[in-house]
Design a protein around this motif. Structure first.
Motif, PDB file in Angstrom:
ATOM      1  N   VAL A  82       4.479  84.381  55.062  1.00  0.00           N
ATOM      2  CA  VAL A  82       5.604  84.845  55.869  1.00  0.00           C
ATOM      3  C   VAL A  82       5.277  84.987  57.352  1.00  0.00           C
ATOM      4  CG1 VAL A  82       6.508  86.108  53.875  1.00  0.00           C
ATOM      5  CG2 VAL A  82       5.172  87.338  55.612  1.00  0.00           C
ATOM      6  N   ARG A  83       4.035  84.761  57.763  1.00  0.00           N
ATOM      7  CA  ARG A  83       3.637  85.052  59.146  1.00  0.00           C
ATOM      8  C   ARG A  83       4.472  84.264  60.162  1.00  0.00           C
ATOM      9  NH1 ARG A  83      -1.386  86.175  56.559  1.00  0.00           N
ATOM     10  NH2 ARG A  83      -2.551  87.888  57.564  1.00  0.00           N
ATOM     11  N   ASN A  84       4.657  82.983  59.931  1.00  0.00           N
ATOM     12  CA  ASN A  84       5.393  82.157  60.889  1.00  0.00           C
ATOM     13  C   ASN A  84       6.827  82.642  61.051  1.00  0.00           C
ATOM     14  OD1 ASN A  84       5.713  80.097  62.727  1.00  0.00           O
ATOM     15  ND2 ASN A  84       5.399  78.443  61.273  1.00  0.00           N
ATOM     16  N   ARG A  85       7.477  82.905  59.947  1.00  0.00           N
ATOM     17  CA  ARG A  85       8.863  83.352  59.993  1.00  0.00           C
ATOM     18  C   ARG A  85       8.975  84.726  60.658  1.00  0.00           C
ATOM     19  NH1 ARG A  85      11.813  80.638  60.715  1.00  0.00           N
ATOM     20  NH2 ARG A  85      12.436  82.053  62.374  1.00  0.00           N
ATOM     21  N   ALA A  86       8.090  85.646  60.280  1.00  0.00           N
ATOM     22  CA  ALA A  86       8.154  87.002  60.830  1.00  0.00           C
ATOM     23  C   ALA A  86       7.930  86.999  62.331  1.00  0.00           C
ATOM     24  CB  ALA A  86       7.118  87.890  60.145  1.00  0.00           C
ATOM     25  N   ALA A  87       6.964  86.211  62.810  1.00  0.00           N
ATOM     26  CA  ALA A  87       6.649  86.200  64.235  1.00  0.00           C
ATOM     27  C   ALA A  87       7.756  85.544  65.055  1.00  0.00           C
ATOM     28  CB  ALA A  87       5.319  85.485  64.471  1.00  0.00           C
ATOM     29  N   ALA A  88       8.318  84.440  64.545  1.00  0.00           N
ATOM     30  CA  ALA A  88       9.410  83.778  65.258  1.00  0.00           C
ATOM     31  C   ALA A  88      10.629  84.688  65.343  1.00  0.00           C
ATOM     32  CB  ALA A  88       9.773  82.460  64.578  1.00  0.00           C
ATOM     33  N   ASP A  89      10.931  85.394  64.263  1.00  0.00           N
ATOM     34  CA  ASP A  89      12.050  86.327  64.274  1.00  0.00           C
ATOM     35  C   ASP A  89      11.802  87.459  65.268  1.00  0.00           C
ATOM     36  OD1 ASP A  89      13.323  84.814  62.362  1.00  0.00           O
ATOM     37  OD2 ASP A  89      12.790  86.125  60.685  1.00  0.00           O
ATOM     38  N   LEU A  90      10.563  87.926  65.330  1.00  0.00           N
ATOM     39  CA  LEU A  90      10.217  88.979  66.281  1.00  0.00           C
ATOM     40  C   LEU A  90      10.445  88.507  67.710  1.00  0.00           C
ATOM     41  CD1 LEU A  90       8.985  91.755  66.906  1.00  0.00           C
ATOM     42  CD2 LEU A  90       6.722  90.675  66.815  1.00  0.00           C
ATOM     43  N   TRP A  91       9.993  87.293  68.024  1.00  0.00           N
ATOM     44  CA  TRP A  91      10.201  86.762  69.373  1.00  0.00           C
ATOM     45  C   TRP A  91      11.698  86.669  69.690  1.00  0.00           C
ATOM     46  CZ3 TRP A  91       7.543  85.814  73.741  1.00  0.00           C
ATOM     47  CH2 TRP A  91       8.153  85.006  74.705  1.00  0.00           C
ATOM     48  N   ASN A  92      12.454  86.129  68.778  1.00  0.00           N
ATOM     49  CA  ASN A  92      13.900  86.008  69.008  1.00  0.00           C
ATOM     50  C   ASN A  92      14.569  87.366  69.199  1.00  0.00           C
ATOM     51  OD1 ASN A  92      14.299  83.196  68.981  1.00  0.00           O
ATOM     52  ND2 ASN A  92      14.314  83.138  66.754  1.00  0.00           N
ATOM     53  N   ASP A  93      14.031  88.401  68.560  1.00  0.00           N
ATOM     54  CA  ASP A  93      14.637  89.723  68.630  1.00  0.00           C
ATOM     55  C   ASP A  93      14.317  90.464  69.926  1.00  0.00           C
ATOM     56  OD1 ASP A  93      15.837  89.407  66.179  1.00  0.00           O
ATOM     57  OD2 ASP A  93      14.359  90.597  65.069  1.00  0.00           O
ATOM     58  N   PHE A  94      13.137  90.215  70.523  1.00  0.00           N
ATOM     59  CA  PHE A  94      12.766  91.051  71.662  1.00  0.00           C
ATOM     60  C   PHE A  94      12.654  90.308  72.988  1.00  0.00           C
ATOM     61  CE2 PHE A  94       8.453  89.418  71.626  1.00  0.00           C
ATOM     62  CZ  PHE A  94       7.972  89.699  72.901  1.00  0.00           C
ATOM     63  N   ALA A  95      12.320  89.027  72.977  1.00  0.00           N
ATOM     64  CA  ALA A  95      11.957  88.345  74.218  1.00  0.00           C
ATOM     65  C   ALA A  95      13.151  88.157  75.143  1.00  0.00           C
ATOM     66  CB  ALA A  95      11.325  86.988  73.907  1.00  0.00           C
ATOM     67  N   HIS A  96      12.858  88.177  76.448  1.00  0.00           N
ATOM     68  CA  HIS A  96      13.891  87.872  77.428  1.00  0.00           C
ATOM     69  C   HIS A  96      14.442  86.467  77.190  1.00  0.00           C
ATOM     70  CE1 HIS A  96      12.198  91.244  79.796  1.00  0.00           C
ATOM     71  NE2 HIS A  96      13.410  91.289  80.326  1.00  0.00           N
TER      72      HIS A  96
ATOM     73  N   TYR B  93      -3.258  94.163  53.612  1.00  0.00           N
ATOM     74  CA  TYR B  93      -4.168  93.758  54.692  1.00  0.00           C
ATOM     75  C   TYR B  93      -3.430  93.695  56.026  1.00  0.00           C
ATOM     76  CZ  TYR B  93      -6.737  90.459  57.676  1.00  0.00           C
ATOM     77  OH  TYR B  93      -7.353  89.835  58.739  1.00  0.00           O
ATOM     78  N   ILE B  94      -2.232  93.096  56.026  1.00  0.00           N
ATOM     79  CA  ILE B  94      -1.442  92.977  57.254  1.00  0.00           C
ATOM     80  C   ILE B  94      -1.073  94.362  57.784  1.00  0.00           C
ATOM     81  CG2 ILE B  94       0.817  92.276  58.152  1.00  0.00           C
ATOM     82  CD1 ILE B  94       0.624  89.793  56.368  1.00  0.00           C
ATOM     83  N   ALA B  95      -0.660  95.267  56.911  1.00  0.00           N
ATOM     84  CA  ALA B  95      -0.269  96.609  57.338  1.00  0.00           C
ATOM     85  C   ALA B  95      -1.451  97.339  57.974  1.00  0.00           C
ATOM     86  CB  ALA B  95       0.278  97.400  56.151  1.00  0.00           C
ATOM     87  N   GLU B  96      -2.626  97.244  57.356  1.00  0.00           N
ATOM     88  CA  GLU B  96      -3.820  97.875  57.927  1.00  0.00           C
ATOM     89  C   GLU B  96      -4.180  97.234  59.257  1.00  0.00           C
ATOM     90  OE1 GLU B  96      -6.871  97.576  55.013  1.00  0.00           O
ATOM     91  OE2 GLU B  96      -5.904  98.953  53.596  1.00  0.00           O
TER      92      GLU B  96
ATOM     93  N   ASP C  31       7.207  96.995  58.825  1.00  0.00           N
ATOM     94  CA  ASP C  31       8.418  96.793  58.008  1.00  0.00           C
ATOM     95  C   ASP C  31       8.897  95.348  58.058  1.00  0.00           C
ATOM     96  OD1 ASP C  31       8.443  99.422  57.239  1.00  0.00           O
ATOM     97  OD2 ASP C  31      10.018 100.042  58.629  1.00  0.00           O
ATOM     98  N   ARG C  32       8.708  94.695  59.183  1.00  0.00           N
ATOM     99  CA  ARG C  32       9.146  93.303  59.322  1.00  0.00           C
ATOM    100  C   ARG C  32       8.461  92.418  58.280  1.00  0.00           C
ATOM    101  NH1 ARG C  32      11.822  90.640  63.454  1.00  0.00           N
ATOM    102  NH2 ARG C  32      11.898  92.614  64.603  1.00  0.00           N
ATOM    103  N   TYR C  33       7.170  92.621  58.080  1.00  0.00           N
ATOM    104  CA  TYR C  33       6.430  91.839  57.087  1.00  0.00           C
ATOM    105  C   TYR C  33       6.709  92.357  55.674  1.00  0.00           C
ATOM    106  CZ  TYR C  33       4.022  89.876  61.073  1.00  0.00           C
ATOM    107  OH  TYR C  33       3.758  89.225  62.252  1.00  0.00           O
ATOM    108  N   ALA C  34       6.840  93.673  55.554  1.00  0.00           N
ATOM    109  CA  ALA C  34       7.115  94.259  54.235  1.00  0.00           C
ATOM    110  C   ALA C  34       8.430  93.740  53.665  1.00  0.00           C
ATOM    111  CB  ALA C  34       7.153  95.782  54.336  1.00  0.00           C
TER     112      ALA C  34
END
Length: 478
Positions: free
Chosen positions: A126-140, A419-422, A378-381
């Motif tokens: 899920v890393r690729n999807r989670a990170a791309a969604d994060l960028w779309n949600d916060f970036a200018h 592991y990701i949460a830690e 939570d995004r990854y969870a």
């Protein structure tokens, strides 16, 4: 005569399994039946490095399957090397005449080009999807947002369960590509050939990180150094035009300090670069430090300003881009990403136009919202729990555990989430200490360079490395 019997399965969940037997001419065939609430896709064809004619069958839960013709090939860099098993696919939908046919999946953009991202080496998928969604949600938004408010600088997508030639292939992130359409760049004028928007992708390190004066380019070639031209492509308009990208690299590498401070915001989208710098650091996204970044200009006839777009984000939150090894030292949560590009290093070193204060304030603001530790976890969870609840996680684990793509390891998405949460908790604590003030950002940047030296391609090197390296933002012989 076929005896048709309807049967309704009740109270099924992700763990439900049913043994289904069929009899034909005395022969009994048995299969296991399970259920999912994810979309299902089936692709059929003789797949390889080149496009082949294929059939795509797509079914949303509760809907009639849609069957389409397509051209499909394997795609990717490291993930597309010989011997790889769970591959990425690029799909071009076509009609009966072989012309492009657009289709809208998941309510996203209507298009004929789609990517099936395998998450090949990612133990969470899920890393690729989670990170791309994060960028779309916060970036200018890009600097031209007042003209193109729907412009996006990362992909969107959804998870599907894929079958390839009637064999289960597991969980895939089906997503949009990064292209002119996604970024809403101005088209070239087909009548007089005037080029307006431009888009280039960096496929390696080197000039992609803006460290050295660029060599000559060839506008008739689809590649220059480590860049590929994505718009306008030479197949559509030849010659294309690398000049805007070339001039930006030349500016970063040859301008005096005074020239850089005075003119950098004419060449680059600074608010987006601030977000890019923070994004790289919060996720330890070392694989997009120059490499795997798209650079776009909206309309070079009115502005030469470049803005970046994010791609290939599976090498984040403690994950390497190769399985040899999966977790080297540089994916630890206490490793800084100090040099996403030479643009960033000069902005930090010179504190151009208060860049470091802007970074510190932006980081502090994000940490109280989308970048809070709980929000990031939570995004990854949520994504991993969705795969577990649908039953896709257990099917993925059964299909790909012990595969060579993941070094023969057991695939367990719940373990990987822990592991990701830690990792995220440790990462946030580390950055809070390192970026607590403007001076800390500069001190961390300057002081940590000697302990983490890279070659001119941005790749970490050992102490016994011989050759030109980057240290304290400068090239020296090592």
């Amino acid at each position: 005569m076929v005896d048709e019997t309807l049967y309704t399965f009740c109270n099924v969940d992700a763990d439900s399994r049913f043994c289904i037997s069929t009899r034909s001419q005395g022969e009994v065939m048995t299969q296991e039946l399970s259920f999912t609430f994810l979309p299902i896709m089936h692709i059929e064809g003789d797949f390889g490095y080149d496009y082949c004619n294929a059939t795509v069958t797509f079914q949303n839960p509760g809907e009639i399957p849609v069957v389409m013709s397509a051209l499909i090939k394997w795609r990717g860099g490291t993930t597309n090397a010989a011997g790889k098993n769970k591959r990425n696919y690029k799909i071009k939908l076509i009609d009966d005449k072989g012309e492009k046919k657009e289709y809208r999946f998941f309510g996203l953009r209507k298009d004929n080009v789609w990517i099936l991202d395998a998450g090949q080496v990612d133990l969470s998928r899920v890393r690729n999807r989670a990170a791309a969604d994060l960028w779309n949600d916060f970036a200018h938004k890009p600097y031209y947002m007042n003209k193109e408010p729907e412009a996006l600088s990362a992909s969107r997508g959804e998870f599907v369960e894929l079958f390839v030639n009637n064999r289960y292939y597991g969980v895939f992130n089906m997503c949009e590509p990064i292209d002119r359409k996604q970024m809403k760049l101005m088209k070239f004028n087909s009548q007089d050939g005037t080029i307006h928007g431009g888009l280039w992708k960096s496929t390696g390190w080197g000039y992609a990180t803006f460290w050295d004066k660029p060599g000559e380019y060839d506008n008739t070639s689809e590649k220059w150094n480590v860049f590929e031209v994505k718009y306008p492509e030479v197949d559509d308009l030849c010659p294309t035009d690398y000049s805007t990208l070339y001039n930006a690299i030349d500016f970063v590498t040859t301008s005096t300090d005074e020239e850089f401070v005075s003119c950098v915001d004419e060449y680059f989208d600074i608010p987006v670069l601030i977000d890019y710098y923070i994004f790289c650091n919060i996720l330890n996204a070392f694989d997009i430090c120059g490499k795997n970044i798209y650079w776009a200009v909206y309309d070079k006839t009115t502005s030469k300003k470049l803005t970046p777009a994010m791609w290939d984000l599976d090498c984040t939150v403690g994950q390497n881009y190769t399985n040899n090894p999966l977790r080297p030292d540089y994916v630890r949560p206490d490793m800084s990403v100090l040099y996403p590009t030479r643009i960033i290093s000069r902005l930090v070193e010179l504190d151009a136009n208060g860049f470091n204060t802007q970074v510190a304030e932006r980081y502090s603001s994000l940490r109280s919202g989308l970048f809070s530790t709980d929000s990031l976890i939570d995004r990854y969870a949520n994504l991993i729990q969705m795969l577990i609840d649908s039953g896709a996680a257990s099917r993925e684990e059964q299909r790909w555990s012990y595969d060579s793509d993941i070094s023969g390891l057991t695939l367990n998405l719940q373990d990987e989430f822990e592991y990701i949460a830690e990792w995220i908790s440790a990462r946030c604590g580390y950055l809070d200490d390192s970026w607590s003030c403007t001076s800390c950002i500069v001190e961390q940047y300057v002081d940590a360079f000697p302990a983490f030296v890279v070659n001119v391609y941005g790749q970490p090197v050992d102490d016994d490395y011989k050759g030109v390296v980057i240290m304290n933002g400068r090239k020296i012989m090592h």
